[in-house]
Motif scaffolding. Structure first.
Motif, PDB file in Angstrom:
ATOM      1  N   GLY A  17      -1.681  35.427 -30.159  1.00 17.14           N
ATOM      2  CA  GLY A  17      -0.650  36.018 -29.317  1.00 17.14           C
ATOM      3  C   GLY A  17      -1.190  36.581 -28.017  1.00 17.14           C
ATOM      4  O   GLY A  17      -0.514  37.316 -27.321  1.00 17.14           O
ATOM      5  N   ASN A  18      -2.465  36.216 -27.677  1.00 15.19           N
ATOM      6  CA  ASN A  18      -3.026  36.700 -26.422  1.00 15.19           C
ATOM      7  C   ASN A  18      -2.898  35.644 -25.332  1.00 15.19           C
ATOM      8  O   ASN A  18      -2.998  34.453 -25.602  1.00 15.19           O
ATOM      9  CB  ASN A  18      -4.517  37.036 -26.601  1.00 15.19           C
ATOM     10  CG  ASN A  18      -4.700  38.066 -27.690  1.00 15.19           C
ATOM     11  OD1 ASN A  18      -3.874  38.983 -27.833  1.00 15.19           O
ATOM     12  ND2 ASN A  18      -5.748  37.892 -28.497  1.00 15.19           N
ATOM     13  N   ALA A  19      -2.722  36.122 -24.096  1.00 16.29           N
ATOM     14  CA  ALA A  19      -2.705  35.196 -22.968  1.00 16.29           C
ATOM     15  C   ALA A  19      -4.134  34.919 -22.554  1.00 16.29           C
ATOM     16  O   ALA A  19      -4.838  35.814 -22.109  1.00 16.29           O
ATOM     17  CB  ALA A  19      -1.927  35.804 -21.803  1.00 16.29           C
TER      18      ALA A  19
ATOM     19  N   GLU B  74       4.295  32.502 -39.586  1.00 21.64           N
ATOM     20  CA  GLU B  74       2.853  32.784 -39.491  1.00 21.64           C
ATOM     21  C   GLU B  74       2.422  33.151 -38.061  1.00 21.64           C
ATOM     22  O   GLU B  74       1.325  33.632 -37.852  1.00 21.64           O
ATOM     23  CB  GLU B  74       2.078  31.550 -39.956  1.00 21.64           C
ATOM     24  CG  GLU B  74       2.246  30.417 -38.972  1.00 21.64           C
ATOM     25  CD  GLU B  74       2.068  29.039 -39.594  1.00 21.64           C
ATOM     26  OE1 GLU B  74       1.083  28.403 -39.248  1.00 21.64           O
ATOM     27  OE2 GLU B  74       2.924  28.649 -40.399  1.00 21.64           O
ATOM     28  N   LEU B  75       3.315  32.887 -37.088  1.00 16.92           N
ATOM     29  CA  LEU B  75       2.934  33.159 -35.701  1.00 16.92           C
ATOM     30  C   LEU B  75       3.056  34.654 -35.406  1.00 16.92           C
ATOM     31  O   LEU B  75       3.871  35.345 -36.005  1.00 16.92           O
ATOM     32  CB  LEU B  75       3.844  32.376 -34.748  1.00 16.92           C
ATOM     33  CG  LEU B  75       3.720  30.854 -34.861  1.00 16.92           C
ATOM     34  CD1 LEU B  75       4.684  30.190 -33.886  1.00 16.92           C
ATOM     35  CD2 LEU B  75       2.303  30.398 -34.597  1.00 16.92           C
ATOM     36  N   PRO B  76       2.234  35.137 -34.496  1.00 17.83           N
ATOM     37  CA  PRO B  76       2.265  36.567 -34.177  1.00 17.83           C
ATOM     38  C   PRO B  76       3.644  37.008 -33.692  1.00 17.83           C
ATOM     39  O   PRO B  76       4.325  36.266 -32.975  1.00 17.83           O
ATOM     40  CB  PRO B  76       1.240  36.711 -33.035  1.00 17.83           C
ATOM     41  CG  PRO B  76       0.504  35.448 -32.956  1.00 17.83           C
ATOM     42  CD  PRO B  76       1.232  34.400 -33.714  1.00 17.83           C
ATOM     43  N   ALA B  77       4.046  38.206 -34.070  1.00 19.42           N
ATOM     44  CA  ALA B  77       5.369  38.719 -33.708  1.00 19.42           C
ATOM     45  C   ALA B  77       5.531  38.812 -32.200  1.00 19.42           C
ATOM     46  O   ALA B  77       6.608  38.553 -31.662  1.00 19.42           O
ATOM     47  CB  ALA B  77       5.588  40.080 -34.347  1.00 19.42           C
ATOM     48  N   SER B  78       4.446  39.142 -31.498  1.00 23.41           N
ATOM     49  CA  SER B  78       4.555  39.296 -30.046  1.00 23.41           C
ATOM     50  C   SER B  78       4.965  37.972 -29.379  1.00 23.41           C
ATOM     51  O   SER B  78       5.739  37.952 -28.424  1.00 23.41           O
ATOM     52  CB  SER B  78       3.230  39.786 -29.472  1.00 23.41           C
ATOM     53  OG  SER B  78       2.227  38.807 -29.684  1.00 23.41           O
ATOM     54  N   VAL B  79       4.449  36.857 -29.921  1.00 25.38           N
ATOM     55  CA  VAL B  79       4.806  35.549 -29.365  1.00 25.38           C
ATOM     56  C   VAL B  79       6.282  35.273 -29.596  1.00 25.38           C
ATOM     57  O   VAL B  79       6.999  34.802 -28.709  1.00 25.38           O
ATOM     58  CB  VAL B  79       3.948  34.430 -29.996  1.00 25.38           C
ATOM     59  CG1 VAL B  79       4.392  33.068 -29.501  1.00 25.38           C
ATOM     60  CG2 VAL B  79       2.483  34.659 -29.700  1.00 25.38           C
ATOM     61  N   MET B  80       6.746  35.595 -30.806  1.00 27.21           N
ATOM     62  CA  MET B  80       8.148  35.335 -31.117  1.00 27.21           C
ATOM     63  C   MET B  80       9.070  36.172 -30.221  1.00 27.21           C
ATOM     64  O   MET B  80      10.114  35.698 -29.780  1.00 27.21           O
ATOM     65  CB  MET B  80       8.445  35.630 -32.600  1.00 27.21           C
ATOM     66  CG  MET B  80       7.697  34.735 -33.566  1.00 27.21           C
ATOM     67  SD  MET B  80       7.571  33.021 -33.035  1.00 27.21           S
ATOM     68  CE  MET B  80       9.207  32.463 -33.380  1.00 27.21           C
TER      69      MET B  80
END
Ligand SMILES: Nc1ncnc2c1ncn2[C@@H]1O[C@H](COP(=O)(O)OP(=O)(O)OP(=O)(O)O)[C@@H](O)[C@H]1O
Ligand SMILES: [Ca+2]
Length: 933
Positions: free
Chosen positions: A512-514, A405-411
């Motif tokens: 997934g945003n900083a 469920e977590l954003p792909a960018s984070v992974m």
């Protein structure tokens, strides 16, 4: 080692605690004949400092020589063009482009010009026909030809010394030489006056005793040397990671060949001469080049004196000296230590310095690190907090879906961080299986990365590694800078959670945003860290930061302003049996402290589980401890049970304070490079054999081969048994010494003749010296030992209890001999010419039997029952049996040599009874209470 400590921990002084321990024995010994032979296995302290001085001057000389020759070389190179190197035909035929001599000249002289002439590192790699990625080929004949052309990685072994060398050394005993001279004159004078064979008896008697002493000494020395050789072999078992035919494998350093690609990690020892291909943070120490053999001192030679008529008295005087000097002590110490050493080896502890066993016996305090000693060091990530969501990731099968469920960018960011910012590696091994290498912490995180579906090689190839700052135990973090495909730079860091989190100003949110860290999120993350830690999990925080363009390897990696990616919680279960071992230590009066680099809550949780942290015990953090004043520390230290987040120097400071201001005997256990300073400072350092780094092992006195904390207890038990065995021996020997001396000296003064002759005294000396050491110094330990309090630093070696026992026995024996001397003739109805000889034989026989029974009494210093377990100790039984047997032979058959005469059955019986009475007397003496010191 010294330079390593100096550079990394700023002037931590090596301890040489074994010197101190050795010095202690020497003090007790006082005068020792033949110190060289007696202390053969316990290092010559004088020579040691001499050698150190010599090493320094040699180093200086070599440095000058190297500088001069370098300058000369530069000059020559400046003038003449570099001469071409031609490859020998045989080498060429085998498929190599360089021969062994040329290779070693490049490596040893650090000759960059030459290296360049061979095409630099790449050139050499191809000339020795290996490859950076795949290593050498493992085909049989290729390895064989490599071996033939370049040789193997082994020193020529020094040849084992034969038995006769030891016989020769034993003959070098000054007193034996004097006695040999006596024997010679006695033979000459005897044969000249009384003729052969009658006149030769005295002389031959002395010769026989000398031979016996020499033989027994040489045998025991020889057996020890064999044992030490085995231990030496064990000590040298060092393995390294090598790539061959594309696969990583572990090899013994002796199997290394030219061309092997060796992978070094923190704390590894460089196993051979070599060329540095790639990597970060390498420190080279070539000091072993300067090691020199220490020359042995030469002996005084003795020239005889020709006062023939004084011969007999002289011989007796000499033997009195022999008896008076308790030179059996160093022998007993070595025997007992060597025996313990061998037995400890079976119990999975390798003792590197002989004196270490004994030191461990007097330990009052153990400082243990946590990871790898109290815990198994099998780490797995069981919890993770990514984007503020806490996930349990115990079962790796569903890890992937958990994070779906977590954003792909984070992974992507997570796997970039995990795979690039690591000291570990993912490789394919010989069986074609995937293998994770690196410290357990690294391995656990890599495992998480893999179970998230990441592809190690692909992720690594996608970016370029610009700089690596390896994990540093003082900073508790590691970092890398990578260049992204577009050319931008990014730094990743990971390390102790609260420390990394403190240098973060943003975090990746669930989109997934900083975004900037607000106080609520900081509180949430800190609470997460604490909850992980309270479950005894080790926590690490991963973070990244974008770095400005133009970053180069010489620039520093940023310390602040990071964006937090997530926090992981790693489980590292407590070893089975630790709790019990800690409890045993406690009942033995040994305080166990945990000194760890981990988070305070993690440390407390584990310490509670092991029984180290108790109600009211103190847990402190390294940074807090560091700032305390000397007085505060003095008050604080006895209460400390756990020290967390400690740097290597904090561990060192704690140990040093315990040793100096608190006068404790401190044992330190550890596995990591970060434990090296403390291991070095400790009275006795114990390193883990399996998980321990070479640097830790190098600093330690004992290596725990099975990495098990309970083995440490075994070491302590053996140490105590060594100490007590030597005490028993000294008690026995002092008794014989005192009696033999007083008797012979007083009657020599009063009557002009001594009841015990030279040969008899030599025999008595052997009973109390070599045989006594054998019998008493090799008693195995019992569990009782761990119920007493430790001896510590202040303990007296010869305790009041020992004095009491010695005095009790000595008075009895002295009385017996005095009574026999004055009343013996009436008592045994001795008449005629022969009566003096019979009486002297009786006295000699009684005296020996007193010692035989006293030897049995000496098995226990405080307890009445001295027979417990006596039959399990084969050496003791054998020594006692052969003493009695030989005594019978001497009295009944060797009269001519030993100045004795055969005795009747009744007389024999009386001697044995008189000797036996010593035992109930010893038992009664034990009832008199004295203070233990
Ligand atoms: N490879 C690593 N990269 C980044 N951080 C690490 C790494 N290994 C350990 N750490 C962090 O450093 C801390 C431990 O540091 P340190 O090496 O001083 O102690 P340790 O040897 O692992 O523990 P102990 O002293 O109990 O044996 C850990 O709690 C972890 O947060
Ligand atoms: Ca450790």
């Amino acid at each position: 080692m010294e330079s390593y400590l100096n550079e990394n921990f700023g002037g931590v002084k090596p301890k040489h605690s074994s010197d101190e321990a050795l010095g202690r024995w020497r003090k007790v010994v006082g005068v020792v004949k033949n110190p060289k032979r007696r202390f053969r296995f316990t290092a010559n302290l004088g020579k040691r400092s001499e050698a150190a001085a010599m090493k320094r001057t040699n180093q200086e000389k070599l440095r000058v020589a190297v500088l001069v020759s370098k300058a000369a070389l530069q000059f020559i190179h400046g003038l003449a063009p570099h001469s071409e190197y031609t490859v020998p035909a045989a080498v060429k035929a085998a498929g190599y482009g360089i021969c062994a001599e040329e290779l070693s000249s490049v490596v040893e002289s650090h000759d960059i010009k030459k290296l360049k002439a061979h095409g630099g590192t790449e050139g050499l790699i191809s000339k020795v026909s290996t490859s950076e990625s795949d290593g050498v080929s493992t085909s049989k004949d290729k390895l064989a030809s490599r071996q033939e052309i370049f040789g193997i990685n082994k020193f020529a072994e020094t040849e084992a010394r034969s038995f006769w060398v030891f016989v020769w050394e034993a003959l070098h005993d000054m007193t034996l030489m004097i006695l040999a001279a006596c024997a010679f004159f006695s033979l000459v004078v005897g044969i000249a006056t009384e003729g052969w064979p009658k006149g030769a008896h005295d002389g031959l008697g002395i010769v026989a005793s000398i031979l016996l002493v020499v033989f027994v000494t040489a045998t025991s020395d020889y057996r020890q040397s064999l044992q030490f050789k085995d231990l030496d072999k064990e000590k040298k078992k060092i393995t390294v990671q090598v790539t061959r035919s594309g696969y990583r494998q572990k090899l013994s350093i002796y199997e290394l060949l030219v061309g092997d690609i060796v992978h070094l990690s923190i704390g590894d020892q460089v196993p051979a001469d070599g060329l540095f291909v790639s990597g970060f943070s390498l420190l080279i120490n070539e000091s072993s080049l300067f090691r020199r053999k220490i020359m042995d001192g030469s002996y005084l030679s003795w020239s005889g004196d020709d006062a023939l008529e004084l011969l007999e008295f002289f011989a007796i005087a000499v033997t009195i000296v022999v008896v008076a000097v308790p030179e059996g002590l160093p022998l007993a110490v070595t025997l007992s230590l060597a025996f313990a050493m061998k037995k400890m080896m079976n119990d999975k502890a390798l003792v590197r310095h002989l004196a270490a066993c004994e030191t461990m016996g007097s330990a009052t305090s153990i400082c243990s690190d946590k990871t790898g000693t109290l815990t198994t060091n099998h780490m797995t990530v069981v919890k993770a907090c990514i984007c503020g969501k806490i996930k349990e990731v115990e079962k790796s099968s569903d890890t992937k879906s958990l994070f779906s469920e977590l954003p792909a960018s984070v992974m992507t960011m997570l796997s970039q961080s995990i795979f690039n910012n690591t000291g570990g590696d993912v490789v394919i091994n010989q069986d074609g299986k995937r293998e994770i290498l690196g410290t357990p912490t690294e391995a656990a995180i890599l495992e998480l990365g893999l179970s998230l579906g990441g592809d190690f090689q692909a992720v690594r190839k996608a970016t370029t590694l610009i700089k690596v700052e390896p994990f540093n135990s003082a900073k508790k973090r590691m970092g890398v800078v990578i260049q992204l495909p577009g050319g931008a730079f990014r730094a990743h860091c990971k390390g102790a959670s609260e420390i990394i989190l403190a240098s973060c100003s943003k975090y990746l949110n669930d989109q997934g945003n900083a975004v900037p860290l607000d106080t609520a999120t900081i509180a949430h993350l800190n609470a997460t860290i604490e909850s992980f830690a309270n479950e005894a999990l080790r926590t690490l925080c991963l973070a990244y930061i974008e770095v400005a363009d133009g970053f180069s390897a010489n620039d520093a990696i940023p310390e602040e302003g990071y964006t937090c990616i997530g926090i992981v919680g790693i489980k590292d279960p407590v070893r089975p049996g630790v709790k019990e071992s800690v409890a045993i230590c406690r009942s033995a009066g040994i305080t166990v402290r945990m000194v760890t680099g981990d988070n305070i809550n993690t440390a407390k949780a584990i310490a509670r589980e092991c029984g180290i942290l108790t109600e009211g015990g103190l847990a402190i953090e390294g940074p807090d401890f560091r700032t305390k004043s000397a007085e505060e520390m003095y008050k604080l230290i006895p209460k400390i049970q756990v020290m967390a987040r400690s740097s290597p120097l904090d561990k060192h400071t704690l140990v040093k304070n315990l040793r100096t201001t608190h006068e404790e005997v401190v044992a330190v256990t550890g596995d990591g490079t970060n434990d090296a300073p403390a291991l070095h400072e400790a009275d006795i350092g114990l390193a883990m054999g399996i998980a321990g780094t070479e640097v830790a092992k190098e600093s330690a006195d004992v290596i725990i081969l099975d990495d098990n904390f309970s083995t440490i207890v075994t070491v302590a038990k053996w140490g105590r048994s060594v100490y007590i065995n030597i005490q028993k021996f000294v008690q026995f020997q002092l008794t014989v010494n005192v009696v033999a001396l007083v008797v012979n000296f007083s009657s020599a003064c009063m009557t002009g003749s001594a009841p015990l002759t030279a040969v008899q005294l030599l025999w008595v000396n052997m009973i109390m010296d070599t045989l006594g050491a054998l019998a008493l110094a090799t008693e195995p330990p019992n569990d009782e030992l761990m119920k007493r309090t430790p001896v510590g630093r202040k303990g007296n070696f010869i305790s009041n209890i020992m004095w009491r026992n010695i005095m009790g026995q000595a008075i009895y024996q002295f009385f017996v001999i005095w009574y026999l001397q004055t009343e013996g003739k009436t008592l045994f109805e001795l008449k005629g010419d022969n009566s003096d000889l019979v009486l002297n034989t009786l006295i000699f026989n009684c005296f020996v039997f007193c010692q035989v029974f006293n030897e049995v009494s000496s098995r226990e210093m405080e307890r009445i029952n001295v027979f417990k377990g006596i039959l399990n100790n084969n050496v003791f039984v054998a020594v006692l049996g052969s003493t009695v047997l030989f005594q019978i032979i001497i009295v009944q058959f060797l009269g001519d040599f030993a100045n004795t005469t055969p005795l009747s059955l009744r007389e024999w019986f009386s001697c044995i009874v008189i000797g036996f009475i010593g035992m109930p007397i010893a038992a009664i003496v034990k009832l008199f209470p004295v203070g233990s010191q």
